[in-house]
Design a protein around this motif. Sequence first.
Motif, PDB file in Angstrom:
ATOM      1  N   SER A 141      12.717 -11.010   0.834  1.00  0.00           N
ATOM      2  CA  SER A 141      14.101 -11.238   0.428  1.00  0.00           C
ATOM      3  C   SER A 141      14.364 -12.657  -0.043  1.00  0.00           C
ATOM      4  O   SER A 141      15.362 -12.905  -0.726  1.00  0.00           O
ATOM      5  N   VAL A 142      13.504 -13.604   0.302  1.00  0.00           N
ATOM      6  CA  VAL A 142      13.748 -14.989  -0.107  1.00  0.00           C
ATOM      7  C   VAL A 142      13.099 -15.316  -1.444  1.00  0.00           C
ATOM      8  O   VAL A 142      13.174 -16.438  -1.914  1.00  0.00           O
ATOM      9  N   TYR A 143      12.472 -14.319  -2.047  1.00  0.00           N
ATOM     10  CA  TYR A 143      11.822 -14.538  -3.332  1.00  0.00           C
ATOM     11  C   TYR A 143      12.728 -14.049  -4.457  1.00  0.00           C
ATOM     12  O   TYR A 143      13.255 -12.941  -4.416  1.00  0.00           O
ATOM     13  N   SER A 162       9.868 -18.405  -5.429  1.00  0.00           N
ATOM     14  CA  SER A 162      11.019 -18.674  -4.565  1.00  0.00           C
ATOM     15  C   SER A 162      11.395 -20.141  -4.618  1.00  0.00           C
ATOM     16  O   SER A 162      10.529 -21.011  -4.753  1.00  0.00           O
ATOM     17  N   THR A 163      12.692 -20.411  -4.464  1.00  0.00           N
ATOM     18  CA  THR A 163      13.171 -21.779  -4.299  1.00  0.00           C
ATOM     19  C   THR A 163      13.632 -22.019  -2.861  1.00  0.00           C
ATOM     20  O   THR A 163      14.112 -23.103  -2.542  1.00  0.00           O
ATOM     21  N   SER A 164      13.477 -21.031  -2.002  1.00  0.00           N
ATOM     22  CA  SER A 164      13.997 -21.103  -0.638  1.00  0.00           C
ATOM     23  C   SER A 164      13.069 -21.884   0.284  1.00  0.00           C
ATOM     24  O   SER A 164      11.847 -21.762   0.212  1.00  0.00           O
ATOM     25  N   VAL A 165      13.658 -22.637   1.188  1.00  0.00           N
ATOM     26  CA  VAL A 165      12.862 -23.338   2.200  1.00  0.00           C
ATOM     27  C   VAL A 165      12.210 -22.355   3.163  1.00  0.00           C
ATOM     28  O   VAL A 165      11.295 -22.713   3.900  1.00  0.00           O
ATOM     29  N   ALA A 166      12.693 -21.115   3.121  1.00  0.00           N
ATOM     30  CA  ALA A 166      12.127 -20.075   3.983  1.00  0.00           C
ATOM     31  C   ALA A 166      10.993 -19.325   3.312  1.00  0.00           C
ATOM     32  O   ALA A 166      10.624 -18.234   3.757  1.00  0.00           O
ATOM     33  N   ALA A 197       0.845  -1.184   0.000  1.00  0.00           N
ATOM     34  CA  ALA A 197       0.000   0.000   0.000  1.00  0.00           C
ATOM     35  C   ALA A 197       0.887   1.243   0.000  1.00  0.00           C
ATOM     36  O   ALA A 197       2.044   1.182   0.409  1.00  0.00           O
ATOM     37  N   PRO A 198       0.347   2.375  -0.449  1.00  0.00           N
ATOM     38  CA  PRO A 198       1.152   3.605  -0.481  1.00  0.00           C
ATOM     39  C   PRO A 198       1.734   3.932   0.886  1.00  0.00           C
ATOM     40  O   PRO A 198       1.023   3.922   1.893  1.00  0.00           O
ATOM     41  N   GLY A 199       3.032   4.200   0.914  1.00  0.00           N
ATOM     42  CA  GLY A 199       3.692   4.589   2.150  1.00  0.00           C
ATOM     43  C   GLY A 199       3.975   3.448   3.108  1.00  0.00           C
ATOM     44  O   GLY A 199       4.453   3.686   4.222  1.00  0.00           O
ATOM     45  N   LYS A 200       3.680   2.234   2.673  1.00  0.00           N
ATOM     46  CA  LYS A 200       3.904   1.076   3.555  1.00  0.00           C
ATOM     47  C   LYS A 200       4.889   0.105   2.915  1.00  0.00           C
ATOM     48  O   LYS A 200       5.118   0.131   1.700  1.00  0.00           O
ATOM     49  N   GLU A 201       5.432  -0.772   3.743  1.00  0.00           N
ATOM     50  CA  GLU A 201       6.334  -1.793   3.241  1.00  0.00           C
ATOM     51  C   GLU A 201       5.546  -2.904   2.558  1.00  0.00           C
ATOM     52  O   GLU A 201       4.360  -3.110   2.830  1.00  0.00           O
ATOM     53  N   ARG A 202       6.245  -3.604   1.670  1.00  0.00           N
ATOM     54  CA  ARG A 202       5.624  -4.752   1.030  1.00  0.00           C
ATOM     55  C   ARG A 202       5.370  -5.824   2.075  1.00  0.00           C
ATOM     56  O   ARG A 202       6.252  -6.150   2.873  1.00  0.00           O
ATOM     57  N   GLU A 203       4.159  -6.388   2.052  1.00  0.00           N
ATOM     58  CA  GLU A 203       3.802  -7.378   3.056  1.00  0.00           C
ATOM     59  C   GLU A 203       3.333  -8.678   2.419  1.00  0.00           C
ATOM     60  O   GLU A 203       2.706  -8.681   1.361  1.00  0.00           O
TER      61      GLU A 203
END
Length: 124
Positions: free
Chosen positions: A109-111, A98-102, A40-46
């Motif tokens: 960051s894991v994507y 993502s290929t990460s187990v996380a 959303a505008p002004g917010k972090e990606r969630e």
Amino acid sequence: QVQLVESGGGLAQAGDSLRVSCVASGLFVGNYHMAWFRQAPGKEREFVAASSRSRSERYSDSVKGRFTVSRENTKNTISLQMNSLKPEDTAVYYCAASTSVAYGSGSPSVYNYWGQGTQVTVSS
């Protein structure tokens, strides 16, 4: 070249439903954990929802029970069915791979790959 292309966003009223989809090229979604994020505008990606390679699903608390993630590996597509929309669901929605187990950690960051996003706007 990997591309993730989202579609299906738009305008909705509170309580309505929308479905957004993401078509992949350059990768096979069956080999990836796939997810939806929003910003959303002004917010972090969630984190919103994820579908693992084994088709297990994870959801953020804010959308659990209202949103459903699904995948069609044969069509190289993932979708997000959004029901009972609320104004606070207004955001740009992104699909990611993502290929990460996380993958279920919710961390962007894991994507490895991202789409360009599709706008969803919910009015009250």
